[in-house]
Motif scaffolding. Sequence first.
Motif, PDB file in Angstrom:
ATOM      1  N   SER A 137     -12.045  -1.826   4.332  1.00  0.00           N
ATOM      2  CA  SER A 137     -11.951  -1.956   5.618  1.00  0.00           C
ATOM      3  C   SER A 137     -12.134  -0.520   6.165  1.00  0.00           C
ATOM      4  O   SER A 137     -12.949  -0.402   7.350  1.00  0.00           O
ATOM      5  N   LEU A 138     -11.745   0.411   5.656  1.00  0.00           N
ATOM      6  CA  LEU A 138     -12.384   1.866   5.979  1.00  0.00           C
ATOM      7  C   LEU A 138     -13.744   1.879   5.952  1.00  0.00           C
ATOM      8  O   LEU A 138     -14.571   2.768   6.701  1.00  0.00           O
ATOM      9  N   ASP A 139     -14.291   1.454   5.004  1.00  0.00           N
ATOM     10  CA  ASP A 139     -15.815   1.624   4.991  1.00  0.00           C
ATOM     11  C   ASP A 139     -16.463   0.881   6.001  1.00  0.00           C
ATOM     12  O   ASP A 139     -17.594   1.345   6.622  1.00  0.00           O
ATOM     13  N   PHE A 140     -15.883  -0.246   6.523  1.00  0.00           N
ATOM     14  CA  PHE A 140     -16.494  -1.090   7.677  1.00  0.00           C
ATOM     15  C   PHE A 140     -16.313  -0.224   8.988  1.00  0.00           C
ATOM     16  O   PHE A 140     -17.210  -0.046   9.711  1.00  0.00           O
ATOM     17  N   ASP A 184      -6.133  -6.178  -5.970  1.00  0.00           N
ATOM     18  CA  ASP A 184      -6.642  -4.870  -5.879  1.00  0.00           C
ATOM     19  C   ASP A 184      -6.510  -4.511  -4.405  1.00  0.00           C
ATOM     20  O   ASP A 184      -7.641  -4.617  -3.708  1.00  0.00           O
ATOM     21  N   VAL A 185      -5.250  -4.267  -3.744  1.00  0.00           N
ATOM     22  CA  VAL A 185      -5.091  -4.212  -2.526  1.00  0.00           C
ATOM     23  C   VAL A 185      -5.615  -2.904  -2.106  1.00  0.00           C
ATOM     24  O   VAL A 185      -6.275  -2.871  -0.916  1.00  0.00           O
ATOM     25  N   ALA A 186      -5.567  -2.032  -2.842  1.00  0.00           N
ATOM     26  CA  ALA A 186      -6.202  -0.396  -2.642  1.00  0.00           C
ATOM     27  C   ALA A 186      -7.699  -0.756  -2.285  1.00  0.00           C
ATOM     28  O   ALA A 186      -8.523  -0.338  -1.321  1.00  0.00           O
ATOM     29  N   ALA A 187      -8.408  -1.820  -2.785  1.00  0.00           N
ATOM     30  CA  ALA A 187      -9.988  -2.020  -2.633  1.00  0.00           C
ATOM     31  C   ALA A 187     -10.016  -2.736  -1.162  1.00  0.00           C
ATOM     32  O   ALA A 187     -11.033  -2.455  -0.552  1.00  0.00           O
ATOM     33  N   LEU A 188      -9.260  -3.429  -0.883  1.00  0.00           N
ATOM     34  CA  LEU A 188      -9.353  -4.181   0.457  1.00  0.00           C
ATOM     35  C   LEU A 188      -9.155  -2.965   1.574  1.00  0.00           C
ATOM     36  O   LEU A 188      -9.854  -2.997   2.512  1.00  0.00           O
ATOM     37  N   HIS A 189      -8.329  -1.933   1.173  1.00  0.00           N
ATOM     38  CA  HIS A 189      -8.269  -0.609   2.039  1.00  0.00           C
ATOM     39  C   HIS A 189      -9.327   0.089   2.328  1.00  0.00           C
ATOM     40  O   HIS A 189      -9.679   0.062   3.487  1.00  0.00           O
ATOM     41  N   ARG A 190     -10.026   0.191   1.148  1.00  0.00           N
ATOM     42  CA  ARG A 190     -11.220   1.072   0.999  1.00  0.00           C
ATOM     43  C   ARG A 190     -12.279   0.019   1.991  1.00  0.00           C
ATOM     44  O   ARG A 190     -13.192   0.847   2.580  1.00  0.00           O
ATOM     45  N   LEU A 207       0.843  -1.117  -0.073  1.00  0.00           N
ATOM     46  CA  LEU A 207      -0.156  -0.198  -0.079  1.00  0.00           C
ATOM     47  C   LEU A 207       0.857   1.367   0.115  1.00  0.00           C
ATOM     48  O   LEU A 207       0.280   2.203  -0.141  1.00  0.00           O
ATOM     49  N   GLY A 208       2.313   1.255   0.139  1.00  0.00           N
ATOM     50  CA  GLY A 208       3.097   2.148   0.043  1.00  0.00           C
ATOM     51  C   GLY A 208       2.800   3.442   0.978  1.00  0.00           C
ATOM     52  O   GLY A 208       2.031   3.237   2.135  1.00  0.00           O
ATOM     53  N   ALA A 209       3.223   4.443   0.602  1.00  0.00           N
ATOM     54  CA  ALA A 209       3.315   5.632   1.429  1.00  0.00           C
ATOM     55  C   ALA A 209       1.844   6.410   1.639  1.00  0.00           C
ATOM     56  O   ALA A 209       1.643   7.131   2.732  1.00  0.00           O
ATOM     57  N   ASP A 210       0.959   5.574   0.900  1.00  0.00           N
ATOM     58  CA  ASP A 210      -0.482   6.557   1.260  1.00  0.00           C
ATOM     59  C   ASP A 210      -1.080   5.531   1.978  1.00  0.00           C
ATOM     60  O   ASP A 210      -2.565   6.116   2.419  1.00  0.00           O
ATOM     61  N   PHE A 211      -0.699   4.801   2.775  1.00  0.00           N
ATOM     62  CA  PHE A 211      -1.561   3.871   3.826  1.00  0.00           C
ATOM     63  C   PHE A 211      -2.041   4.654   4.867  1.00  0.00           C
ATOM     64  O   PHE A 211      -3.315   4.681   5.058  1.00  0.00           O
ATOM     65  N   TYR A 212      -1.333   5.499   5.635  1.00  0.00           N
ATOM     66  CA  TYR A 212      -1.757   6.286   6.618  1.00  0.00           C
ATOM     67  C   TYR A 212      -2.904   7.564   5.983  1.00  0.00           C
ATOM     68  O   TYR A 212      -3.846   7.902   6.599  1.00  0.00           O
ATOM     69  N   PRO A 213      -2.041   8.190   5.094  1.00  0.00           N
ATOM     70  CA  PRO A 213      -2.848   9.419   4.474  1.00  0.00           C
ATOM     71  C   PRO A 213      -4.500   9.052   4.197  1.00  0.00           C
ATOM     72  O   PRO A 213      -5.060   9.611   4.064  1.00  0.00           O
ATOM     73  N   ALA A 214      -4.519   7.888   3.407  1.00  0.00           N
ATOM     74  CA  ALA A 214      -5.647   7.622   2.904  1.00  0.00           C
ATOM     75  C   ALA A 214      -6.769   7.467   4.132  1.00  0.00           C
ATOM     76  O   ALA A 214      -8.053   7.616   3.820  1.00  0.00           O
ATOM     77  N   MET A 215      -6.108   7.074   5.107  1.00  0.00           N
ATOM     78  CA  MET A 215      -7.118   6.878   6.403  1.00  0.00           C
ATOM     79  C   MET A 215      -7.615   8.304   6.679  1.00  0.00           C
ATOM     80  O   MET A 215      -8.783   8.411   7.273  1.00  0.00           O
ATOM     81  N   VAL A 216      -6.668   9.332   6.765  1.00  0.00           N
ATOM     82  CA  VAL A 216      -7.034  10.576   7.301  1.00  0.00           C
ATOM     83  C   VAL A 216      -8.009  10.986   6.163  1.00  0.00           C
ATOM     84  O   VAL A 216      -9.029  11.707   6.556  1.00  0.00           O
ATOM     85  N   ARG A 217      -7.815  11.051   4.781  1.00  0.00           N
ATOM     86  CA  ARG A 217      -8.766  11.513   4.019  1.00  0.00           C
ATOM     87  C   ARG A 217     -10.252  10.841   4.227  1.00  0.00           C
ATOM     88  O   ARG A 217     -11.091  11.420   3.743  1.00  0.00           O
ATOM     89  N   ALA A 218     -10.151   9.552   4.592  1.00  0.00           N
ATOM     90  CA  ALA A 218     -11.611   9.072   4.928  1.00  0.00           C
ATOM     91  C   ALA A 218     -12.385   9.404   6.142  1.00  0.00           C
ATOM     92  O   ALA A 218     -13.336   9.107   6.753  1.00  0.00           O
TER      93      ALA A 218
END
Length: 258
Positions: free
Chosen positions: A248-251, A240-246, A59-70
């Motif tokens: 999880s955030l949706d949950f 699609d790992v980014a979809a798994l991240h999304r 998930l690279g460097a966007d792992f934590y920033p994506a959580m903040v954007r959510a």
Amino acid sequence: MRRIEGVEYGAVPGFRPLELDLYLPDGESTAGAVEVPVIVHVHGGGWRLGSRRRPLPRLGADFYPAMVRAGFAVAAIDYRLSGEARYPAAADDVRAAVAGVAEIMASHGVGAGQVFLWGDSAGGHLALLAALTGPAVAGVVAWFPVTDLTAMPDTVDPGTREALFLGAPAADVPDLAREASPISHVRADAPPMLIMHGDSDTLVATTQSVDFAAALTAAGGSAELVLVPGASHFWDGAEDVAALHRRSLDFLRKIVES
């Protein structure tokens, strides 16, 4: 996004300071305004490696920033590794981070709302264990976690990750291994949990998540189990790992909004 590095959340005599990094929404102080839900993230690495600065590679460097954007704040924590201290040290550290995160956020001008736990692999194990045995949290995301130390493939070798974590092979300390296993603590009033695991994981068997989800459900708790086709550990092979991240955030967002 504001990033505040090296915030001390605990001090254990004889050990290095316990630190976390905060990832906070941009803007003026939110103290006294709408509270921000916070994810306490627990890194993996077999309890012996890893760092809050190096989350899941795919998930690279966007792992934590994506959580903040959510809409979440993030407290990415380090904890004592097995080369520093054996169980229950790491679990104690995660519980301490959960207990202290609201006060830490307030000291940086942000009100903490609901607290969530999220971890992968060994971090998933620690997140589940802390959620079941420590301060209350609103929900948990666990990716390919170890949930039953007594059911890992090798319970007699003193050199396994599990033995180093416990201080002895699980077969030699069965009571301790059970105590350190999230599956031993399932209960009806556990927070809702999302368990995600690759169906081709060769490092941590899929049955670890399947059996845990079944046990939690049987106890009256809420467990959502997602098996990811073709994926092994660390989501190797996942389309699609980014979809798994999304997902999880949706949950977690659904819990916030409920």
